[in-house]
Design an enzyme around this catalytic site. Structure first.
Site: not given
Length: 291
Positions: A210, A212
């Site tokens: 991802d 973040d």
């Protein structure tokens, strides 16, 4: 240190087993620092002895702050590991490090605060250098494996180790980006520090799941989103483990950083001032210098 490779793998989120090992056994190990996260799976891959330990235990039951990092590294050392490779999930701070990218990190910033970070302590003090915390020999093998498997890979990067188990706030995410960090995770520290104290060459491949929460144009990181990418990464991660063993080979080459003898000049407490009980305890990871 053995002249034969004994390759320790620590599997993070999504990496709970190694495929296609021969001569598989489960080893229950007790260390002076307690029990590791679970039994160590031993076997061979391409003629190389392999030790595999799932960092979060069977069923991913242990959160990052409660992993017994000292026992994990000690267990691998006790079983004869000569090298340690960490495979773990991470978030990205860089646009170009998109989900699915593997980052072979070479630096760490340790922002954890609730973990035991050293084998040494009162009665026997030591200071090892982790200026260069990652062994380039292991990083080379990881990079070659990724390229062979056509896994998107970036060589080099700074891993910010946070305490967790919560993900970052936006303010933290932007702060870490301003520091020049590339990825964020919850587990590579104090693991890398402890590996160095145990004179074990260490490398880490961080698998991006991802971005973040620093980007405003996409949803903030959520576990459901992470798990989808995690599943894809875990298949690639297991394939990478299989590809790395033959690249290192059964006949071991020492680390170019001299990690196997780093304690020669690290012990500060003179022999006559050392606590005998501490010395005995530390023989599990520092027996080479303690006799």
């Amino acid at each position: 240190m053995s002249d034969k490779t004994v390759l320790g793998f620590i599997g993070g989120s999504g990496i709970y087993a190694v495929d296609e090992m021969d001569d598989v056994e489960l080893k229950q190990v007790e260390t002076p620092w307690g029990k590791p996260s679970g039994p160590v799976v031993t076997g061979t891959l391409a003629g190389v002895r392999v030790l595999f330990l799932p960092r979060h235990g069977p069923g991913h039951a242990i959160p990052p702050s409660e992993v017994n990092y000292r026992a994990n590294i000690a267990a691998l050392k006790i079983l004869g590991a000569t090298d340690v490779i960490s495979v773990s999930a991470c978030g990205s701070f860089r646009e170009e490090l998109s989900p699915g990218t593997f980052v072979i990190v070479d630096q760490f910033i340790d922002r954890t605060h609730a973990r035991a970070k050293s084998f040494f302590g009162t009665g026997l003090v030591a200071h090892v250098s982790i200026a260069r915390p990652v062994c380039p020999k292991l990083a080379d093998a990881l990079e070659a494996g990724c390229r062979e498997l056509e896994i998107p890979v970036v060589r080099g990067g700074t891993y910010l180790a946070m305490e967790g188990p919560q993900f970052s706030s936006k303010a933290e995410s932007h702060l870490y980006r301003s520091w020049g960090c590339d990825v964020i995770g919850m587990t590579n520290m104090p693991e890398a520090k402890l590996a160095r104290e145990a004179e074990l060459p260490y490398a880490s491949v961080a698998m991006v799941t991802d971005y973040d929460c620093w980007r405003d144009d996409i949803a903030d990181v959520e576990v459901t989103n992470v798990l989808e990418i995690l599943q894809q990464n875990s298949q690639k991660g297991r394939a990478l483990i299989k590809s790395v063993a033959p690249k290192l080979g059964p006949d071991r080459t020492p680390s170019p950083l001299g990690i196997e003898t780093c304690l020669d000049f690290a012990l500060i407490t003179p022999p006559d001032a050392r606590d005998p009980a501490m010395v005995e305890k530390l023989k599990a990871i520092a027996g080479r210098v303690l006799g």
